[in-house]
Design an enzyme around this catalytic site. Structure first.
Site, PDB file in Angstrom:
ATOM      1  N   CYS A 128      11.719 -12.609  11.497  1.00  0.00           N
ATOM      2  CA  CYS A 128      11.215 -11.914  12.651  1.00  0.00           C
ATOM      3  C   CYS A 128      10.944 -12.779  14.025  1.00  0.00           C
ATOM      4  O   CYS A 128      11.267 -12.257  14.905  1.00  0.00           O
ATOM      5  CB  CYS A 128      10.014 -11.178  12.174  1.00  0.00           C
ATOM      6  SG  CYS A 128       8.823 -11.871  11.135  1.00  0.00           S
ATOM      7  N   HIS A 241       4.831  -8.992  16.766  1.00  0.00           N
ATOM      8  CA  HIS A 241       4.491 -10.360  17.056  1.00  0.00           C
ATOM      9  C   HIS A 241       4.456 -10.765  18.365  1.00  0.00           C
ATOM     10  O   HIS A 241       5.215 -10.159  19.265  1.00  0.00           O
ATOM     11  CB  HIS A 241       5.657 -11.313  16.358  1.00  0.00           C
ATOM     12  CG  HIS A 241       5.626 -11.356  14.707  1.00  0.00           C
ATOM     13  ND1 HIS A 241       4.490 -10.835  13.947  1.00  0.00           N
ATOM     14  CD2 HIS A 241       6.330 -12.054  13.947  1.00  0.00           C
ATOM     15  CE1 HIS A 241       4.714 -11.025  12.734  1.00  0.00           C
ATOM     16  NE2 HIS A 241       5.976 -11.703  12.634  1.00  0.00           N
TER      17      HIS A 241
HETATM   18  C1  11C Z   1       5.756 -13.444   8.617  1.00  0.00           C
HETATM   19  N1  11C Z   1       8.043 -14.015   9.479  1.00  0.00           N
HETATM   20  O1  11C Z   1       5.342 -12.917   9.857  1.00  0.00           O
HETATM   21  C2  11C Z   1       7.234 -13.872   8.266  1.00  0.00           C
HETATM   22  C3  11C Z   1       7.602 -12.737   7.625  1.00  0.00           C
HETATM   23  O2  11C Z   1      11.687 -15.160   6.695  1.00  0.00           O
HETATM   24  O3  11C Z   1      11.967 -13.038   6.628  1.00  0.00           O
HETATM   25  C4  11C Z   1       9.317 -12.808   7.393  1.00  0.00           C
HETATM   26  C5  11C Z   1       9.508 -14.153   6.460  1.00  0.00           C
HETATM   27  C6  11C Z   1      11.279 -14.074   6.632  1.00  0.00           C
HETATM   28  O4  11C Z   1       4.837 -13.660   7.869  1.00  0.00           O
END
Ligand code: 11C
Length: 336
Positions: A128, A241
């Site tokens: 993400c 995010h």
């Molecule tokens: C998080 N980005 O916010 C991570 C979740 O490799 O798809 C997704 C982890 C991934 O914790």
């Protein structure tokens, strides 16, 4: 008519969002098969006003599906992708399992849709934080080249799924009501705190979440030598995010030109008017599909530099929406 579509992990945060997005975008589906692990079998979900019963995923389901969108962890994705491929079902995988494999395209439709053309049965959906960053920086890369990117993330708890959401809520209540706060999903209490640690520590004291942003962005943008230094931070935000990004470009580019380019870029909404206190914020980008960019200004610390601030709903554009966009392209081009 339409495609026969399976969702693996349909009861999770990303799976649930996939269902909503398919419905909103009126994706042409001939048959929808919702799958999850055996403990979730029998769960009733709603899709277009009808009830769909979740089934325990097995080879027979892949046999009946043209495309499967996987919203499960890396280990389960590895285990099930083989079964799907054997049964002629194309996989759009949201996990880390296949992203860096040379024969697997890693796709963000606003950046490298053409990579879908050479898939061999699996298309990987990026992390993400990576998706959100590349949608915002690729247009600048195309216009002025990029030497170096310094990015700090402010990642919502829902990046860690439903359990992450529940933990922020519980920790907030426990803290405010004077109870002991006991972390389970996160390493430390997340309410009223920031945790500069997502996933495990891997190389040179960077975390894997940070290195995913480096490895994946280089592959998606076809920029193998791009220098990127990320710091990934978990923040007490439920959803969306945010990222503070400093770009050192090859050629000079003014903030005005960058703003104009970003305004015309697919999937981007520019929210940038300091005089009116207009800039992207996670509270307001949650539940939407675009990547919002603001605070576009000259980075005064380098000759050719830009600083930007980005926010986007990581369950939608950072995961589910991106996967559905890939499925739409597969369906439109009959590439399954
Ligand atoms: C998080 N980005 O916010 C991570 C979740 O490799 O798809 C997704 C982890 C991934 O914790």
């Amino acid at each position: 008519a339409g495609i026969r579509l399976a969702i693996v992990g349909a009861t999770g945060a990303v799976g649930q969002e996939m269902l909503k997005i398919l419905e909103e975008r009126n994706f042409a589906i001939e048959e929808l098969i919702c799958l999850a692990d055996p403990r979730e079998a029998g769960t009733k979900l709603k899709f277009k006003g009808e009830t769909v019963t979740v089934q325990s995923a097995g080879p027979e389901h892949f046999k009946k599906s043209d495309v499967a969108m996987f919203a499960v962890g890396t280990d389960i994705a590895k285990e099930m992708a083989g079964t799907a491929l054997k049964n002629d079902c194309v996989v759009i995988d949201n996990s880390y399992a296949f992203r860096l494999q040379e024969d697997v395209p890693l796709v963000v439709p606003e950046v490298n849709p053409e990579d879908i053309d050479w898939h061999k049965g699996i298309i990987a959906n990026p992390n993400c934080s990576t998706i959100i960053m590349v949608v915002a920086i690729n247009p600048i890369y195309k216009a002025a080249g990029l030497k170096r990117v310094v990015v700090s993330t402010y990642q919502a708890v829902s990046g860690a799924g439903k359990a992450g959401l529940e933990e922020l809520e519980k920790h907030s209540r426990d803290y405010l009501e004077g109870r002991e706060v006991s972390p389970e999903v996160f390493a430390y209490p997340i309410a009223f705190n920031l945790i500069p640690h997502i996933d495990v520590f891997v190389e040179d004291d960077y975390t894997r979440e940070e290195m995913k942003m480096v490895w994946e962005a280089r592959k998606i943008m076809h920029a193998p030598h791009l220098q990127i230094s990320p710091t990934a931070v978990r923040v007490p935000v439920f959803r969306s995010h945010s990222e503070s990004i400093n770009l050192e470009t090859e050629k000079p580019i003014t903030p005005e030109l960058a703003r104009q380019i970003l305004e015309k870029s697919p999937g981007v909404v520019v929210q940038d008017n300091p005089a009116e206190n207009t800039y992207p914020m996670p509270l307001f980008t949650a539940g939407t599909d675009e990547v919002y960019v603001g605070r576009i200004r000259k980075d005064i610390s380098v000759e050719n530099g830009l600083a930007i601030w980005v926010a986007a709903d990581q369950i939608r554009k950072g995961a589910a929406t991106n996967a559905v966009q890939i499925a739409e392209i597969l369906a439109a081009k009959n590439q399954y």
